[in-house]
Motif scaffolding. Structure first.
Motif, PDB file in Angstrom:
ATOM      1  N   PRO A  36       0.811  -1.229   0.000  1.00  0.00           N
ATOM      2  CA  PRO A  36       0.000   0.000   0.000  1.00  0.00           C
ATOM      3  C   PRO A  36       0.843   1.277   0.000  1.00  0.00           C
ATOM      4  O   PRO A  36       0.474   2.277  -0.632  1.00  0.00           O
ATOM      5  CB  PRO A  36      -0.819  -0.126   1.297  1.00  0.00           C
ATOM      6  N   GLU A  37       1.986   1.229   0.692  1.00  0.00           N
ATOM      7  CA  GLU A  37       2.876   2.393   0.711  1.00  0.00           C
ATOM      8  C   GLU A  37       3.560   2.593  -0.636  1.00  0.00           C
ATOM      9  O   GLU A  37       3.743   3.726  -1.088  1.00  0.00           O
ATOM     10  CB  GLU A  37       3.925   2.222   1.809  1.00  0.00           C
ATOM     11  N   THR A 259       0.479 -11.364  -0.837  1.00  0.00           N
ATOM     12  CA  THR A 259       0.840 -10.147  -1.575  1.00  0.00           C
ATOM     13  C   THR A 259      -0.258  -9.087  -1.507  1.00  0.00           C
ATOM     14  O   THR A 259       0.016  -7.902  -1.291  1.00  0.00           O
ATOM     15  CB  THR A 259       1.122 -10.493  -3.046  1.00  0.00           C
ATOM     16  N   TRP A 260      -1.501  -9.505  -1.673  1.00  0.00           N
ATOM     17  CA  TRP A 260      -2.571  -8.538  -1.903  1.00  0.00           C
ATOM     18  C   TRP A 260      -3.496  -8.300  -0.725  1.00  0.00           C
ATOM     19  O   TRP A 260      -4.312  -7.355  -0.758  1.00  0.00           O
ATOM     20  CB  TRP A 260      -3.415  -8.976  -3.112  1.00  0.00           C
ATOM     21  N   LEU A 261      -3.431  -9.123   0.325  1.00  0.00           N
ATOM     22  CA  LEU A 261      -4.423  -8.998   1.387  1.00  0.00           C
ATOM     23  C   LEU A 261      -4.488  -7.598   2.002  1.00  0.00           C
ATOM     24  O   LEU A 261      -5.598  -7.053   2.164  1.00  0.00           O
ATOM     25  CB  LEU A 261      -4.170 -10.049   2.480  1.00  0.00           C
ATOM     26  N   PRO A 262      -3.355  -6.956   2.383  1.00  0.00           N
ATOM     27  CA  PRO A 262      -3.488  -5.602   2.952  1.00  0.00           C
ATOM     28  C   PRO A 262      -4.198  -4.632   2.011  1.00  0.00           C
ATOM     29  O   PRO A 262      -5.048  -3.839   2.447  1.00  0.00           O
ATOM     30  CB  PRO A 262      -2.037  -5.186   3.222  1.00  0.00           C
ATOM     31  N   GLY A 382      -3.836 -11.042  -9.071  1.00  0.00           N
ATOM     32  CA  GLY A 382      -4.512 -10.096  -8.191  1.00  0.00           C
ATOM     33  C   GLY A 382      -4.552  -8.704  -8.778  1.00  0.00           C
ATOM     34  O   GLY A 382      -5.580  -8.010  -8.724  1.00  0.00           O
ATOM     35  N   GLY A 383      -3.433  -8.282  -9.368  1.00  0.00           N
ATOM     36  CA  GLY A 383      -3.393  -6.974 -10.015  1.00  0.00           C
ATOM     37  C   GLY A 383      -4.345  -6.879 -11.190  1.00  0.00           C
ATOM     38  O   GLY A 383      -5.029  -5.858 -11.373  1.00  0.00           O
ATOM     39  N   TRP A 384      -4.396  -7.924 -12.010  1.00  0.00           N
ATOM     40  CA  TRP A 384      -5.319  -7.924 -13.154  1.00  0.00           C
ATOM     41  C   TRP A 384      -6.773  -7.818 -12.698  1.00  0.00           C
ATOM     42  O   TRP A 384      -7.553  -7.059 -13.282  1.00  0.00           O
ATOM     43  CB  TRP A 384      -5.138  -9.206 -13.967  1.00  0.00           C
ATOM     44  N   LEU A 385      -7.125  -8.602 -11.686  1.00  0.00           N
ATOM     45  CA  LEU A 385      -8.516  -8.599 -11.222  1.00  0.00           C
ATOM     46  C   LEU A 385      -8.924  -7.219 -10.707  1.00  0.00           C
ATOM     47  O   LEU A 385     -10.023  -6.730 -11.006  1.00  0.00           O
ATOM     48  CB  LEU A 385      -8.693  -9.644 -10.120  1.00  0.00           C
ATOM     49  N   LEU A 386      -8.041  -6.588  -9.939  1.00  0.00           N
ATOM     50  CA  LEU A 386      -8.372  -5.268  -9.393  1.00  0.00           C
ATOM     51  C   LEU A 386      -8.367  -4.206 -10.490  1.00  0.00           C
ATOM     52  O   LEU A 386      -9.233  -3.326 -10.513  1.00  0.00           O
ATOM     53  CB  LEU A 386      -7.380  -4.903  -8.292  1.00  0.00           C
ATOM     54  N   ALA A 387      -7.390  -4.282 -11.387  1.00  0.00           N
ATOM     55  CA  ALA A 387      -7.313  -3.295 -12.468  1.00  0.00           C
ATOM     56  C   ALA A 387      -8.518  -3.405 -13.401  1.00  0.00           C
ATOM     57  O   ALA A 387      -8.965  -2.413 -13.982  1.00  0.00           O
ATOM     58  CB  ALA A 387      -6.019  -3.468 -13.252  1.00  0.00           C
ATOM     59  N   GLY A 391     -13.081  -6.341  -8.558  1.00  0.00           N
ATOM     60  CA  GLY A 391     -13.286  -6.151  -7.136  1.00  0.00           C
ATOM     61  C   GLY A 391     -12.640  -7.193  -6.247  1.00  0.00           C
ATOM     62  O   GLY A 391     -12.054  -8.174  -6.702  1.00  0.00           O
ATOM     63  N   VAL A 392     -12.796  -6.948  -4.962  1.00  0.00           N
ATOM     64  CA  VAL A 392     -12.159  -7.772  -3.935  1.00  0.00           C
ATOM     65  C   VAL A 392     -12.728  -9.187  -3.934  1.00  0.00           C
ATOM     66  O   VAL A 392     -11.995 -10.170  -3.783  1.00  0.00           O
ATOM     67  CB  VAL A 392     -12.357  -7.113  -2.551  1.00  0.00           C
ATOM     68  N   ASP A 393     -14.041  -9.327  -4.126  1.00  0.00           N
ATOM     69  CA  ASP A 393     -14.663 -10.647  -4.079  1.00  0.00           C
ATOM     70  C   ASP A 393     -14.095 -11.581  -5.135  1.00  0.00           C
ATOM     71  O   ASP A 393     -13.928 -12.783  -4.903  1.00  0.00           O
ATOM     72  CB  ASP A 393     -16.175 -10.532  -4.264  1.00  0.00           C
ATOM     73  N   ALA A 394     -13.819 -11.053  -6.315  1.00  0.00           N
ATOM     74  CA  ALA A 394     -13.277 -11.890  -7.385  1.00  0.00           C
ATOM     75  C   ALA A 394     -11.922 -12.464  -6.991  1.00  0.00           C
ATOM     76  O   ALA A 394     -11.627 -13.634  -7.272  1.00  0.00           O
ATOM     77  CB  ALA A 394     -13.148 -11.076  -8.675  1.00  0.00           C
ATOM     78  N   ALA A 395     -11.086 -11.659  -6.329  1.00  0.00           N
ATOM     79  CA  ALA A 395      -9.776 -12.146  -5.902  1.00  0.00           C
ATOM     80  C   ALA A 395      -9.921 -13.270  -4.881  1.00  0.00           C
ATOM     81  O   ALA A 395      -9.266 -14.319  -4.986  1.00  0.00           O
ATOM     82  CB  ALA A 395      -8.960 -10.991  -5.314  1.00  0.00           C
TER      83      ALA A 395
END
Length: 430
Positions: A36-37, A259-262, A382-387, A391-395
């Motif tokens: 996140p940072e 990697t993506w949980l936070p 994870g990046g593809w799904l969010l981009a 959304g979060v549910d899909a991941a």
């Protein structure tokens, strides 16, 4: 090299290797802690896609490192491979702290991955050799508990370090492995007797076995074979491919979450501090999973227990899709940690049980190395799904499906250990 006493050999070898795996876990999970940072770092202009790519680079290095180090451990020795991998990944991880841009940062993560991927198969092979066959599954899963403990330490460190010192300090912490632990390993960590025998150093192997009360492997298991090529030939072919495929699915789920949980939790409305506590819950669940599955593996067998653990992970992740209260989220993530990492621990134990000593290092390296394909794909997925705005549910759904696939694969594995390869004509055992 000063050797430990006979009584302390197994605990000391296991303990030293385990501490190194803790640093391996810290260096792996620290990226998810600071992600996140990094997305907010001025001048870096990271997107979710590019952040996923950066996360994948370390795992790409691990894929190569596990494949190479497993073979190197059988060729050059477990001890030297362990020491070299630790020094390598610690220094390269620390260098990430001074990376001026994402490109340099990515190169450091890729190179660090070579050592990160090489340590676990080499350390697991050495540690399991210093205990009896009865305790091999326990030690293998105990060793793997070092990864989520390292991840827990990364999450805890992030809560205190990130607000005060920034993400760079999180990578500099990796140097503690070189300063504190590596000198102890140089002085105290012994070599593998099985490897010494494979190189014709029978006197050294016998001295270690007598000093530490070890039972020599059967002579038939010390015949030199073709390493990775032997793993892909009968009677090992089916088991090798199933263990590798199950590792792909398990590592996809485990490292995708790591990697993506936070960031997923931040997008769900939580602040950074709360998001890191969710990562801590996942890793503490994984620590508990290492212990619970070690116990279960000795009773039901590591592969069968692994299938059960993978199903538990899938259920825990599916619970998140209904957006339960915070307490239920913590419980679901603990469940997911127990299942995902517990499954991987049991796969390692199943591999250690299934193969004879002369192939154990290569088999562990192959399973973990090929399995890194899942770890490479997970951050990018994870990046593809969010981009893509899914959304979060899909991941969470994708990671749950991966865990379920791992369980199904483990249910189809060979149920008995593969026999040793018959001794070729004209080849004498050593």
């Amino acid at each position: 090299m000063s050797e430990p006493s006979r009584r302390s050999a197994a605990p000391l070898v296991t303990g030293l290797c385990w501490v190194l795996v803790v640093f391996d876990g810290y260096d792996l999970i620290v990226y998810g802690t600071v992600l996140p940072e990094l997305l907010d770092e001025p001048g870096w202009n990271l997107t979710e896609n590019s952040a996923g790519l950066l996360g994948s680079l370390a795992f790409a290095g691990m894929l190569v490192g596990a494949l190479l180090a497993g073979r190197l451990a059988d060729t050059l020795g477990r001890r030297r491979t362990i020491l070299a991998c630790t020094a390598w990944f610690s220094v390269l991880t620390a260098l990430c702290a001074i990376a001026p841009n994402p490109a340099v940062f990515g190169v450091f993560r890729l190179l660090a991955g070579l050592g990160l991927g090489g340590l676990v198969p080499s350390a697991s092979a050495l540690a399991t050799e210093y205990v009896g066959a009865r305790n091999r599954s326990v030690v293998a899963t105990l060793m793997m508990s070092g990864v989520p403990i390292g991840g827990s330490l990364a999450a805890l460190a992030g809560i205190g370090v990130l607000p005060r010192f920034g993400w760079q300090a999180m990578f500099a912490i990796a140097l503690l492995a070189v300063v504190v632990v590596l000198p102890l390993c140089v002085r105290l960590l012994p070599e593998s007797p099985a490897w010494l025998r494979s190189k014709g150093r029978d006197a050294q192997a016998l001295a270690l076995e007598e000093r530490f009360g070890l039972t020599p492997e059967p002579a038939a298991e010390r015949v030199s074979t073709g390493g990775f090529r032997a793993l892909l030939r009968p009677p090992f072919t089916r088991a090798t491919m199933l263990f590798a495929a199950a590792t792909v699915a398990t590592l996809f789920a485990w490292y995708g979450l790591g990697t993506w949980l936070p960031q997923l939790m931040r997008q769900s409305g939580f602040d950074l501090g709360s998001s890191l506590t969710f990562l801590l819950a996942l890793n503490l669940g994984a620590v508990a999973g290492s212990l619970v599955t070690a116990w279960l593996g000795t009773r039901a067998g590591p592969a069968r227990a692994g299938a059960f653990a993978a199903a538990a992970a899938a259920v825990g992740l599916l619970v998140l899709l209904v957006h339960p209260p915070s307490l239920a989220v913590y419980c679901a993530l603990v469940f997911a940690g127990v299942g995902t990492h517990g499954t991987q621990c049991l796969i390692i134990a199943a591999v250690a049980d299934h193969y004879p000593a002369h192939l154990r290092g290569s088999a562990l390296g192959f399973a973990l190395g090929a399995g890194r394909i899942g770890a490479v794909l997970a951050p990018q997925a994870g990046g593809w799904l969010l981009a893509a705005g899914l959304g979060v549910d899909a991941a969470f759904l994708v990671f749950a499906v991966a865990a379920a696939v791992a369980g199904a694969l483990l249910l189809t594995r060979p149920r008995t250990p593969a026999p040793s390869i018959p001794q070729p004509e004209g080849v004498t055992t050593r």
